[in-house]
Each structure stands twice: as C-alpha cells, then as structure tokens.
Scaffold this motif. Structure first.
Motif, short mmCIF file in Angstrom:
data_model
loop_
_atom_site.label_atom_id
_atom_site.label_comp_id
_atom_site.label_asym_id
_atom_site.label_seq_id
_atom_site.Cartn_x
_atom_site.Cartn_y
_atom_site.Cartn_z
N ILE A 127 0.87 -1.18 0.00
CA ILE A 127 0.00 0.00 0.00
C ILE A 127 0.90 1.22 0.00
CG2 ILE A 127 -1.79 1.25 1.23
CD1 ILE A 127 -1.31 -2.39 1.95
N SER A 128 0.80 2.01 -1.04
CA SER A 128 1.66 3.18 -1.19
C SER A 128 1.14 4.34 -0.37
CB SER A 128 1.73 3.60 -2.66
OG SER A 128 0.47 4.09 -3.09
N ALA A 129 2.02 5.34 -0.18
CA ALA A 129 1.62 6.54 0.54
C ALA A 129 0.49 7.26 -0.19
CB ALA A 129 2.82 7.47 0.71
N GLU A 130 0.52 7.23 -1.52
CA GLU A 130 -0.54 7.88 -2.29
C GLU A 130 -1.88 7.20 -2.07
OE1 GLU A 130 -0.31 10.73 -4.00
OE2 GLU A 130 1.71 10.78 -3.14
N THR A 131 -1.87 5.88 -1.97
CA THR A 131 -3.13 5.17 -1.71
C THR A 131 -3.68 5.52 -0.35
OG1 THR A 131 -2.45 3.32 -3.13
CG2 THR A 131 -4.18 2.88 -1.52
N LEU A 132 -2.81 5.64 0.65
CA LEU A 132 -3.26 5.97 2.00
C LEU A 132 -3.92 7.34 2.06
CD1 LEU A 132 -0.17 4.68 4.02
CD2 LEU A 132 -2.42 3.58 3.86
N LYS A 133 -3.54 8.22 1.14
CA LYS A 133 -4.08 9.58 1.15
C LYS A 133 -5.52 9.67 0.67
CE LYS A 133 0.10 12.37 0.35
NZ LYS A 133 0.74 13.27 -0.63
N THR A 134 -5.97 8.70 -0.12
CA THR A 134 -7.25 8.84 -0.80
C THR A 134 -8.44 8.47 0.08
OG1 THR A 134 -7.06 6.61 -1.74
CG2 THR A 134 -6.22 8.46 -3.06
N THR A 135 -8.37 8.82 1.33
CA THR A 135 -9.48 8.67 2.25
C THR A 135 -9.49 9.88 3.16
OG1 THR A 135 -10.40 7.28 4.02
CG2 THR A 135 -8.02 7.33 3.81
N GLY A 136 -10.66 10.18 3.70
CA GLY A 136 -10.75 11.36 4.56
C GLY A 136 -10.06 11.19 5.89
N SER A 137 -9.90 9.96 6.34
CA SER A 137 -9.30 9.72 7.64
C SER A 137 -7.78 9.80 7.54
CB SER A 137 -9.69 8.33 8.16
OG SER A 137 -9.04 8.04 9.37
N THR A 138 -7.17 10.42 8.55
CA THR A 138 -5.71 10.47 8.63
C THR A 138 -5.18 9.41 9.59
OG1 THR A 138 -5.88 12.20 10.33
CG2 THR A 138 -5.59 12.92 8.05
N GLU A 139 -6.05 8.54 10.10
CA GLU A 139 -5.62 7.43 10.93
C GLU A 139 -5.05 6.33 10.05
OE1 GLU A 139 -8.19 6.32 14.49
OE2 GLU A 139 -9.64 7.27 13.17
N LEU A 140 -3.88 5.83 10.39
CA LEU A 140 -3.24 4.79 9.59
C LEU A 140 -4.07 3.51 9.60
CD1 LEU A 140 -0.72 4.91 7.89
CD2 LEU A 140 0.56 3.89 9.77
N ASN A 141 -4.60 3.14 10.77
CA ASN A 141 -5.42 1.93 10.84
C ASN A 141 -6.64 2.02 9.95
OD1 ASN A 141 -4.38 -0.21 12.37
ND2 ASN A 141 -4.81 0.81 14.30
N GLN A 142 -7.34 3.17 9.96
CA GLN A 142 -8.53 3.33 9.15
C GLN A 142 -8.20 3.29 7.66
OE1 GLN A 142 -11.61 3.21 9.82
NE2 GLN A 142 -12.52 3.95 7.93
N ALA A 143 -7.12 3.97 7.26
CA ALA A 143 -6.72 3.97 5.85
C ALA A 143 -6.36 2.56 5.38
CB ALA A 143 -5.55 4.92 5.65
N LEU A 144 -5.70 1.79 6.24
CA LEU A 144 -5.36 0.40 5.88
C LEU A 144 -6.60 -0.46 5.74
CD1 LEU A 144 -2.18 -0.62 7.93
CD2 LEU A 144 -2.44 -0.58 5.46
N SER A 145 -7.58 -0.26 6.62
CA SER A 145 -8.78 -1.09 6.56
C SER A 145 -9.56 -0.84 5.29
CB SER A 145 -9.66 -0.83 7.78
OG SER A 145 -10.30 0.42 7.70
N VAL A 146 -9.48 0.37 4.77
CA VAL A 146 -10.14 0.69 3.50
C VAL A 146 -9.41 0.05 2.33
CG1 VAL A 146 -10.69 2.58 1.92
CG2 VAL A 146 -11.21 2.80 4.35
N ALA A 147 -8.07 0.00 2.42
CA ALA A 147 -7.27 -0.52 1.31
C ALA A 147 -7.21 -2.04 1.29
CB ALA A 147 -5.85 0.05 1.40
N LEU A 148 -7.37 -2.71 2.44
CA LEU A 148 -7.18 -4.15 2.53
C LEU A 148 -8.45 -4.86 3.01
CD1 LEU A 148 -3.67 -4.48 4.23
CD2 LEU A 148 -4.26 -4.98 1.86
N PRO A 149 -9.06 -5.68 2.19
CA PRO A 149 -10.25 -6.41 2.64
C PRO A 149 -9.97 -7.36 3.80
CG PRO A 149 -10.11 -6.43 0.25
CD PRO A 149 -8.81 -5.87 0.75
N SER A 150 -8.73 -7.87 3.92
CA SER A 150 -8.42 -8.82 4.98
C SER A 150 -8.18 -8.15 6.32
CB SER A 150 -7.19 -9.65 4.60
OG SER A 150 -6.09 -8.80 4.32
N LEU A 151 -8.12 -6.80 6.35
CA LEU A 151 -7.88 -6.08 7.59
C LEU A 151 -9.14 -5.32 7.99
CD1 LEU A 151 -4.69 -4.37 8.71
CD2 LEU A 151 -6.78 -3.03 8.88
N ASN A 152 -9.54 -5.48 9.26
CA ASN A 152 -10.72 -4.80 9.78
C ASN A 152 -10.34 -3.90 10.93
OD1 ASN A 152 -13.18 -5.82 8.33
ND2 ASN A 152 -12.32 -7.78 8.95
#
Length: 826
Positions: free
Chosen positions: A58-83
């Motif tokens: 997951i690139s830094a650019e991908t992490l940016k494309t959500t309104g949340s600045t929380e790393l956990n929340q951005a990861l959960s949006v990018a990864l179906p296996s992570l909740n």
C-alpha cells in the motif's frame, strides 16, 4: 417481473470471469505489484508477484485517498483482509482501537517498522468489543506523512519474525528522502442523519422522541508535513510532524426513562425540559501531536548507519453511561440533573532505533537496537465518589500503566553456490534478544476508596470514581521478562520453475519456557503467467506482559455486604484456587495454497488459508455467582466477591480465501485508470473452550467462556469483505471511487433471543482532486457518501437509550464524513 438475487460468490465469480474476458476490472495499480518487497523474504529484489506468500503493498498515495488520517482506518479501506472496528463506551479502547487481520485477534498480527519489531500499546482491551483480552500495537502512533509504503504479509511468519505473527505481518516502511517535502491540511466533519427506535415512555408520561436525528459533528483538523534533508553526500534526514484536533461524535438515542422522582404523584416538570439525548456514543474528542524522524547515511562503500525516533502525545476524552439524577450512584446536591462521566486518558508513546549494515566477507550483516515505550494514564472527569457524599471531588487521577520493550537484532545474509540448484542458495541466520517491562501505578485514594456513606436504603454507597474506579496500591506492579531467539532462513530456486524456502526459529522466554517454530513454503511457475504457491508452518504467540500482570479491583455491594471484584493476575492465590494456571504460549498451525496469474495488463492472486490455534489466551467471564463466592470463602479468602482472569484453553479453526485483481488502463485522451477488485472470505469456528476442575465441581458450575465471547470469535467480524476501487488521472485532475461491501455480522446476546444480525452494507467513498500547479493541489471528498448505518438496535437491546447501534458494526457508527485536503509540495 420477479427479482432474482445472485449469491455473493456468484457475483465474485462473474466479476473474475469478466476480467479474464478482457475488460479490466477494479484492481491494484500494477506499479505496486512490481515493487521490490522486504517482508516475508530475505532475498533481494523479490517483487510482490514473485513471492511464495501473498504480500500486499500500500503506497503513501493510496493511503491519502481517504478522509481519515488514521493509519489503521486507511489500511482497513485498502485491505479487505484487515478490519478496524470503532467501538465506543469501552473505556480506554475508545482511544486505542485495535485492528485485526484475517479475522484473528489484534495481538496475533506482528507489526514492524522498517522490518524491526514495534512495541505494543500498554492497554489491554477488557470490555465487550472485538479484541477483548488483547494488547496490540497502536498503528495510529505512526503519522501517515512519514510512511513511504506499507507491506502486509498475509501469512503466518512466526518462524521468520517470532511471536505474534500468527495471522500475518504489517511492515511500515519509512520515507528516506534527502530533498523535497510536503505540507498538508485536512479538515472534515460528519454530516449525517440516523434513524431512532424509541421505547415507550413510562405510563402516563407525555414526552415523545423524534424518529430520526440530524447531526453535524466530529469536526477534525489535521496539519501534517514532511521534509527531506541531506546528511553528508549520501545520507538523509526525513522529518515528519502531525497535529490532529478531533471533536467527538454523538449518536445517542432519545432517553425515554423517568429521570426524576415524582412530585405528589405527578411527573416532575423537568422531565419535559431536560436534554434526553444525554449520552455520548461515538468517537472520542482528541488532541494529538506526533513527531517522527528517520535517518540514514553511508559511512563507506559497504557500511551504512540508520535510525529513527518518534514521539506522540495524545489527549482524549470519551464517556461512560449517563447516571440519572435519582441514580444511587449520584449525589444530587452535586449533580441535580444527573451526570455523564468522562474518561480522559493521556497516551504518551516514544520509540528510538539505531542500526548498522556492513559486509563481512560474503555476508551482508545487519545489527540494530530498538526501544519503544507506551504509557496511558486516566483522568476521570465530571464524576464523583458517591461513598464520600456531598464533599466528593468531581475529577480524579485514577492511575494507569506503561509498557516498554528493547530489542537487539543481529542478522547475516549471504548466497552459496550449490550444485544442482537453479539459483544460489540464500541463507539468513540471526539472533534476537528482547526485554519487556510492564508497570501499573495506583490512582489517588479518593479515586478508589469507600468513604462510608450509607444510602437511605441502608446499603453502603458505591466506592470509587464513577465509571472508572482508580487502581489501588494493591494493584500496583512492576514486572519484566527477557526472550532470546535464534533463526535460520533459506531460500532458492530449486529449478527454473520451482522456488522453495524454509525457516526455523527457536525462542526462549524466562517466564514460560521455549518454543520452536518452522515454516516450509514453495512456488511453482508453470508459465510466466501462472504459478501456484503454498506454505505450511507452525507458529506461536507468547502471553503478553499485560495479560500476565494487569489487575484491578472494585467494590460491589451485594445485599449491603461489600465484596472485592477483581481482575486477577493468573498467579493470584484466588485465581489459582479457581483453577488458574501460569499462562503458556498460544500455538498455531497454518496452511496456505494460492495462485498467481498475469494476463497483461491484469494480475490476479487467489490465496486460500487455514489457521488452527490451540490454547488461545482469553479473558474469562466475571465469576460472581453465590456458588463461586461460597467456594472462595471455603478456600480461606474473605471479602472476595469473585472476578475474572486470563486463561489458556480456547481452540479455534479459521478458514478463508483472499482474492486480489488489478489492472491499469491507459485510455489515451480520457486519462489513465487503475482498477482494483479484492475480497476476503473468512470463517472462524471455536472447537474448544476452557474449563477448570475446581469450577466444574460447583453446583451450578459457572461458564468460563460464554456464548457471547464464543460468537464474537465466530461471527463478530464480517464473514466477507469486498472492495472495488478505481483511480483516474488526467492532467491536473484526479479522482478515486471506492465501494466496500461488509458482509453480515452477528451482535451476540446472552441468549439466542437477544442475538441481533447486522446485515451486509456497502459503503461508497468518493474523492476528486485538482492540481493548481506542480506544488499546490486540492482534494474534496466524502467517506460513506450515502450515509450508511447498521441496523438500529431495538429497545430490548438498548434499554438505556445510550447505545442505539452495535459496537460490532465493522465500519463504525458515525455516518457520512465530508472533507477537504490542501497539499503543498516543496
């Protein structure tokens, strides 16, 4: 015409079939699949699609494309296996929320920073939420501005990295920039409307509540920046800082209860004027300051030094349940209209690392020393100690705890030319020494003591600060332990088509003994476009110091008699009398089998897995029955009313499959598209629950691990999660559209009659971007664009009106979030 409903698996199969037919469906950017990975392999220049185990990048650019600045929340949006569920009314867990991988526990995933073990939070989750009983790494202590990319190994890796890597590994790779920088300001708020299911008011009452409620809250401002600086001719100093100011969200129900005593048989007129939205159910209020520095420099052709350091201070405020004016836990001269107690923890997190790489003959050597510390202290506000009476304070220092970890690593890697192999044999050997410490300190006396006030009913008033009684001097502790491990890891192409790897790791802990883990993995490339991969391994998770050492005590009055209700340490004499034993490591056996397909420009991976875990460590039920109390007295303990303790003994079987498809599409004058379609299908079964001979002999025998906790493990997380996203770029314009479907979740009750099913929901996120220049850009977007909520709980499951939604909701209960982000590069 009759509607036909297509099963979820059929939809996914049709989507993949369409992909093969030549239409590029939603998938990851092809750039990420060609990126060299360092997680799960110690071979240089291995890319994501060339590994023997699945690795997401997951690139830094991908992490940016959500309104949340929380790393956990951005990861959960990018990864179906992570909740990343967002529970509330769960004390400290409101502030430090854990994430899960592949439906496992939060502490069964290992978190690394630059491939080095990250320290966990000092908090152990005790309340009724996902991850109960676990102490996990708080990824939100890492600001997104310092992140270059994140690699997620979706496979067990205890033989490679040690304890905790049962379900996988999350490796945060830090920026290493010598020049440039970027500043970002993000502002957003929840603009939402939700439905209410109101219970009927008391007979004869005239107040009625609305059917729905509009809210604008949770306003959040995040200011972050990173800057790259040169260090000598080849070195770098990359500095990142972040400030976050978050208002709380409030999603309470309309309180239909009678709040005041009747006056001459009639309802008190204040019943019609008091604010009946009297709870604070939602995200906490938070102010957070973070600094992170990453440094590296070459001292010679083969010598490099590196290091990093971080500091975060987080002040948060969340709430407990509303205490009504006539509640026996209230003193009406202090709070004539009742009170909402506030839990205000302060979290302080620090880390520092230093290391060096060099060449020793044919060996590439790496040594490092990493320190981390996390502390949490509780201030309880807008509350009182009812047992002290009208002179009680209204705020208290209730104490807290801290955890620290220091890790030393030494690793050597080299290649050997071995006859008959298609590539040199890559050999890695190494050792790791780790010391962990845990300290719990008491609160001020008024936060926990009983002041002796007797209620008009003749029963003593409740002790301690309401909502969170302080830790007592008897709870205070200071413990530590050491662990030493050695490993060997080999990998080679046996033939041009067959890649094989093996790892073996021995670890010894001074508190519970030794563990030996092994892993075998392989990959066979039938063609350049198709390969099968798989692994078999055993792993372990050591009991955390938090689980071994945490204890707290509160006083409950039963028929006017005070009893001490305690979360016991496993070696406490009362817990031992109830059958507790010293905690031992959880053991796992992992199996995985997957396929990698390249159909240019499309890539597709399908990975099935099975994870069997034995002797999972869980927090027992509260053992408070008269039979337990009488048994405790018979063992010579007086004044003890019961409690709970951590115990091994739950066995689980988790099966699932991850599917990730990706494709770029250059549409010429219409721009460039990157598509992603990914899904996780997961099922957990509890095959054994703990028992003790002492408790089994009681009549009636209490249950150590009841149906709520069993069903939480089995059905408390989505049985499937599917994400489809598309990113478009044309000149100065850009856009990201994403739809995430969360499968069905069960919110379990004490009996089947109180079970509540949360149906599948699809959450749509949309962001548009415009670059005014090479330096300046603006983005506007909405997470949960269509303002989706889970089902509103019926009055039977929300008797206080404080909790209109279930904490098991996988996407939170805040509704739509609208935001804007301005970025300036320099």
């Amino acid at each position: 015409m009759q509607q036909r409903f297509v099963p979820e698996k059929t939809v996914l199969a049709l989507s993949i079939a369409t992909l093969f037919a030549g239409t590029p469906l939603l998938a990851q950017s092809q750039d990420s699949t060609a990126t060299v990975v360092v997680t799960g392999t110690r071979v240089a220049n291995r890319t994501a699609l060339d590994t023997a185990s699945p690795v997401d990048i997951i690139s830094a650019e991908t992490l940016k494309t959500t309104g949340s600045t929380e790393l956990n929340q951005a990861l959960s949006v990018a990864l179906p296996s992570l909740n990343f569920p967002r529970p509330t009314l769960t004390d400290g867990t409101d502030t430090v929320r854990p994430a899960t991988l592949r439906g496992m526990a939060p502490d069964q995933s290992l978190v690394l920073v630059n491939s080095k073990r990250r320290h966990t939070s000092s908090l152990v989750n005790l309340n009724g939420s996902i991850g109960r009983g676990s102490a996990a790494v708080d990824l939100n202590t890492v600001p997104s501005a310092i992140v270059k990319s994140i690699e997620v190994l979706r496979d067990g890796a205890a033989a490679q990295y040690g304890s905790d890597a049962i379900s996988g590994v999350v490796n945060v790779r830090l920026r290493t920039d010598r020049t440039g920088g970027e500043g970002t300001i993000t502002y957003g708020a929840h603009i939402s409307e939700y439905d209410l299911l109101n219970a009927a008011p008391p007979a004869g009452a005239t107040w009625t509540g609305p059917n729905s409620r509009k809210r604008t809250d949770g306003q959040t401002t995040t200011v972050s920046a990173w800057k790259g600086l040169p260090l000598g001719e080849t070195g770098y100093i990359t500095i990142a800082a972040e400030y976050k100011d978050q208002n709380h969200t409030e999603r309470s129900g309309y309180d239909m209860r009678q709040l005041y005593a009747k006056v001459n048989g009639a309802y008190d007129p204040r019943e019609l004027t008091i604010n009946r939205f009297d709870a604070w159910y939602g995200d906490p209020e938070m102010q957070q300051k973070t600094v992170f520095v990453n440094v590296g420099n070459n001292l010679g052709p083969d010598v490099k030094v590196y290091g990093w350091s971080s500091y975060q201070l987080r002040d948060a405020r969340s709430a407990g349940y509303f205490r009504m004016p006539q509640d026996s836990r209230n003193v009406q001269s202090i709070y004539p209209n009742g009170f909402l107690p506030i839990i205000a923890p302060t979290v302080e997190d620090f880390s520092a690392a230093a290391g060096m790489t060099w060449s020793l003959g044919d060996w590439d050597m790496d040594t490092s020393l990493v320190y981390g510390q996390n502390g949490m202290n509780y201030d309880i506000q807008n509350t009182l100690n009812a047992s002290i009476g009208p002179t009680s304070k209204t705020s208290f220092d209730s104490g807290g705890f801290s955890y620290n970890q220091i890790v030393y690593n030494l690793t050597g890697v080299r290649k050997f030319d071995v006859g008959g192999l298609a590539s040199p044999l890559n050999v890695a050997v190494g050792a790791e020494a780790r010391r962990e410490g845990y300290e719990l300190h008491a609160g001020e006396p008024d936060s926990w003591r009983n002041g002796g006030v007797i209620l008009p009913s003749g029963i003593p008033a409740a002790s301690g600060a309401q909502v969170f009684p302080g830790f007592r001097p008897a709870n205070a502790s200071h413990t530590s332990r050491t662990a030493i491990g050695v490993f060997v890891d080999v990998e080679a192409n046996v033939t041009d088509k067959l890649l094989a790897s093996a790892a073996l790791r021995e670890e010894h802990y001074n508190d519970f003994g030794s563990n030996l883990s092994g892993k075998l993995a392989g990959r066979y490339d039938f063609t350049k476009n198709f390969a099968l991969r798989g692994a078999v391994q055993n792993g372990f998770r050591a009991p955390s110091l938090q689980q071994q050492s945490f204890t707290s005590t509160s006083t409950n009055f039963v028929n006017g008699i005070p009893y001490e209700i305690t979360t016991f340490t496993p070696n406490d004499p009362v817990a031992v009398a109830l059958g507790s034993k010293p905690l031992k490591a959880e053991k796992s056996t992992n199996f995985s089998l997957g396929a990698v397909m390249r159909l240019a420009p499309v890539s597709l991976t399908v990975d099935a897995y099975r994870i069997n875990v034995r002797d999972r460590i869980v927090l027992s039920e509260n053992l408070l029955s008269p039979a337990v109390r009488n048994y405790i007295v018979s063992q010579g303990f007086t004044g003890v009313g019961g409690g709970r303790f951590f115990i091994n003994g739950v066995d689980t079987k988790t099966r699932g499959v991850d599917i990730v498809a990706s494709a770029p599409w250059n549409a010429g004058a219409a721009g460039r598209f990157d598509f992603t379609l990914a899904g996780n299908f997961n099922r957990t079964e509890v095959t054994k629950v703990p028992t003790t001979a002492q408790l089994a002999a009681l009549n009636p025998a209490p249950v150590l691990f009841d149906r709520v906790n069993v069903l939480t493990l089995e059905k408390g997380q989505p049985k499937n999660k599917i994400t489809a996203s598309a990113t478009w770029k044309l000149n100065q314009w850009g856009m990201t559209a994403r739809a995430t479907r969360y499968g069905e979740v069960l919110s379990p009750g004490t009996t089947e009659a109180f079970d509540f099913t949360l149906k599948a929901r699809t959450i749509v996120d949309l962001e548009a971007r415009y670059a005014f220049s090479r330096q300046m850009s603006l983005a506007i977007g909405a997470d949960n664009l269509f303002d989706q909520y889970s089902e509103t709980l019926p009055p039977a499951l929300n008797t206080t009106s404080n909790t209109p939604f279930s904490n098991y909701t996988p996407f939170g209960n805040n509704g739509r979030y609208v935001y804007a982000r301005a970025t300036y590069s320099f």
